[in-house]
Design a protein around this motif. Sequence first.
Motif, PDB file in Angstrom:
ATOM      1  N   GLY A 175       0.795  -1.208   0.000  1.00  0.00           N
ATOM      2  CA  GLY A 175       0.000   0.000   0.000  1.00  0.00           C
ATOM      3  C   GLY A 175       0.830   1.262   0.000  1.00  0.00           C
ATOM      4  O   GLY A 175       1.981   1.247  -0.420  1.00  0.00           O
ATOM      5  N   VAL A 187      -7.106   7.345  -0.667  1.00  0.00           N
ATOM      6  CA  VAL A 187      -6.657   6.520  -1.781  1.00  0.00           C
ATOM      7  C   VAL A 187      -7.664   5.407  -2.022  1.00  0.00           C
ATOM      8  O   VAL A 187      -8.174   4.801  -1.075  1.00  0.00           O
ATOM      9  CB  VAL A 187      -5.248   5.933  -1.521  1.00  0.00           C
ATOM     10  CG1 VAL A 187      -5.203   5.096  -0.247  1.00  0.00           C
ATOM     11  CG2 VAL A 187      -4.765   5.128  -2.718  1.00  0.00           C
ATOM     12  N   TYR A 189      -7.791   1.867  -3.903  1.00  0.00           N
ATOM     13  CA  TYR A 189      -7.046   0.809  -4.574  1.00  0.00           C
ATOM     14  C   TYR A 189      -7.990   0.127  -5.565  1.00  0.00           C
ATOM     15  O   TYR A 189      -9.082  -0.309  -5.192  1.00  0.00           O
ATOM     16  CB  TYR A 189      -6.519  -0.202  -3.557  1.00  0.00           C
ATOM     17  CG  TYR A 189      -5.505   0.384  -2.602  1.00  0.00           C
ATOM     18  CD1 TYR A 189      -4.221   0.679  -3.021  1.00  0.00           C
ATOM     19  CD2 TYR A 189      -5.844   0.642  -1.275  1.00  0.00           C
ATOM     20  CE1 TYR A 189      -3.279   1.207  -2.142  1.00  0.00           C
ATOM     21  CE2 TYR A 189      -4.920   1.176  -0.393  1.00  0.00           C
ATOM     22  CZ  TYR A 189      -3.635   1.456  -0.831  1.00  0.00           C
ATOM     23  OH  TYR A 189      -2.719   1.990   0.043  1.00  0.00           O
ATOM     24  N   THR A 199     -10.313   1.169   0.188  1.00  0.00           N
ATOM     25  CA  THR A 199     -10.030   2.605   0.277  1.00  0.00           C
ATOM     26  C   THR A 199      -9.436   2.898   1.648  1.00  0.00           C
ATOM     27  O   THR A 199      -9.697   2.181   2.616  1.00  0.00           O
ATOM     28  CB  THR A 199     -11.304   3.453   0.072  1.00  0.00           C
ATOM     29  OG1 THR A 199     -12.270   3.101   1.068  1.00  0.00           O
ATOM     30  CG2 THR A 199     -11.898   3.238  -1.309  1.00  0.00           C
ATOM     31  N   SER A 217      -3.542  -2.005   1.276  1.00  0.00           N
ATOM     32  CA  SER A 217      -4.808  -2.492   0.744  1.00  0.00           C
ATOM     33  C   SER A 217      -5.086  -3.885   1.296  1.00  0.00           C
ATOM     34  O   SER A 217      -4.173  -4.676   1.525  1.00  0.00           O
ATOM     35  CB  SER A 217      -4.749  -2.539  -0.789  1.00  0.00           C
ATOM     36  OG  SER A 217      -5.899  -3.160  -1.319  1.00  0.00           O
ATOM     37  N   PHE A 221      -4.025  -5.016  -6.008  1.00  0.00           N
ATOM     38  CA  PHE A 221      -4.538  -3.923  -6.832  1.00  0.00           C
ATOM     39  C   PHE A 221      -3.619  -3.708  -8.027  1.00  0.00           C
ATOM     40  O   PHE A 221      -2.444  -4.060  -8.017  1.00  0.00           O
ATOM     41  CB  PHE A 221      -4.661  -2.639  -6.007  1.00  0.00           C
ATOM     42  CG  PHE A 221      -3.364  -2.172  -5.375  1.00  0.00           C
ATOM     43  CD1 PHE A 221      -2.570  -1.226  -5.996  1.00  0.00           C
ATOM     44  CD2 PHE A 221      -2.947  -2.680  -4.150  1.00  0.00           C
ATOM     45  CE1 PHE A 221      -1.377  -0.807  -5.426  1.00  0.00           C
ATOM     46  CE2 PHE A 221      -1.766  -2.264  -3.560  1.00  0.00           C
ATOM     47  CZ  PHE A 221      -0.979  -1.320  -4.198  1.00  0.00           C
ATOM     48  N   ALA A 224      -4.147   2.807  -8.440  1.00  0.00           N
ATOM     49  CA  ALA A 224      -4.557   3.498  -7.217  1.00  0.00           C
ATOM     50  C   ALA A 224      -4.823   4.958  -7.561  1.00  0.00           C
ATOM     51  O   ALA A 224      -4.080   5.577  -8.327  1.00  0.00           O
ATOM     52  CB  ALA A 224      -3.481   3.395  -6.142  1.00  0.00           C
ATOM     53  N   GLU A 226      -5.312   8.642  -5.846  1.00  0.00           N
ATOM     54  CA  GLU A 226      -5.218   9.516  -4.678  1.00  0.00           C
ATOM     55  C   GLU A 226      -5.958  10.809  -4.957  1.00  0.00           C
ATOM     56  O   GLU A 226      -5.787  11.414  -6.025  1.00  0.00           O
ATOM     57  CB  GLU A 226      -3.753   9.840  -4.354  1.00  0.00           C
ATOM     58  CG  GLU A 226      -3.027   8.779  -3.582  1.00  0.00           C
ATOM     59  CD  GLU A 226      -1.634   9.225  -3.161  1.00  0.00           C
ATOM     60  OE1 GLU A 226      -1.063   8.575  -2.271  1.00  0.00           O
ATOM     61  OE2 GLU A 226      -1.108  10.221  -3.704  1.00  0.00           O
TER      62      GLU A 226
END
Length: 254
Positions: A175, A187, A189, A199, A217, A221, A224, A226
């Motif tokens: 992450g 964020v 994912y 999230t 996460s 993923f 991502a 942001e």
Amino acid sequence: MSDTGGASDDDDDEEDGSARPARPAGALDGIILLWGSRLLLAAGAVVVLAALVLMVTDDEDGGGGDEPTNTFGTMTPDATTEPSDPSGAPSTEDGAVASLPEVDGPFAAGRTQIPGFGEVEVHVIDGPDGEPIVLCVLLAETPDQRRQGLMRVEDPSLGGYDGMLFTFDEDQDGGFWMRDTPLPLSVAYLDDDGAAVDTQDMEPCLSEGPDCPSYPSSDRFRQALEVPQGGLERLGLHAGSDARLEVAGACRDA
């Protein structure tokens, strides 16, 4: 009366003037135990030496937990999972990228570029009201761009961009963290289809260095997104929702 085939062992002993000593009972067992214990000690020494070599090698390779493992984006990634891009810029000791290569664009009018990053238009479809939501986001697609992320960005409007999209060639574990990132962020994912798998809301971390917390996460993923903290709610991007993100192409003018 002697045997005609030759002298007996007893006769030889008498002729030599000495008798052969009898071997003590259990002597053979004692010898086997002695050499067996020596072999066990030698094997133990080899195992200890191998363990020491592995510990030294791990330290030289950056082991020891100076930084979170498998972290990306607005943070320094682990060197074993995210090697520096040979065409990119070198990382500094504090985790930032010294200078990202210039990106040619294209860039739409009306936004303030962040040096070293491109931009891309994305659409959130099947969102809260069913209508596509159009965003223009910064694009982090190289290892050094992902390493730099939004570090040291202080403008809460992100220069007019809606966020930053991180893309990867393969599914990822781990992450993000917030080392040297002054803006609170959220964020999402996303999997390869753009659906959210998890999230996280992330808080600034300006003084803890490698001890900054990470926000991993719960699932693997491929992308991502942001955004300023709280910005995911209007997009409807959360685990289990129908909303998904699609990359559309060049951004429109602001």
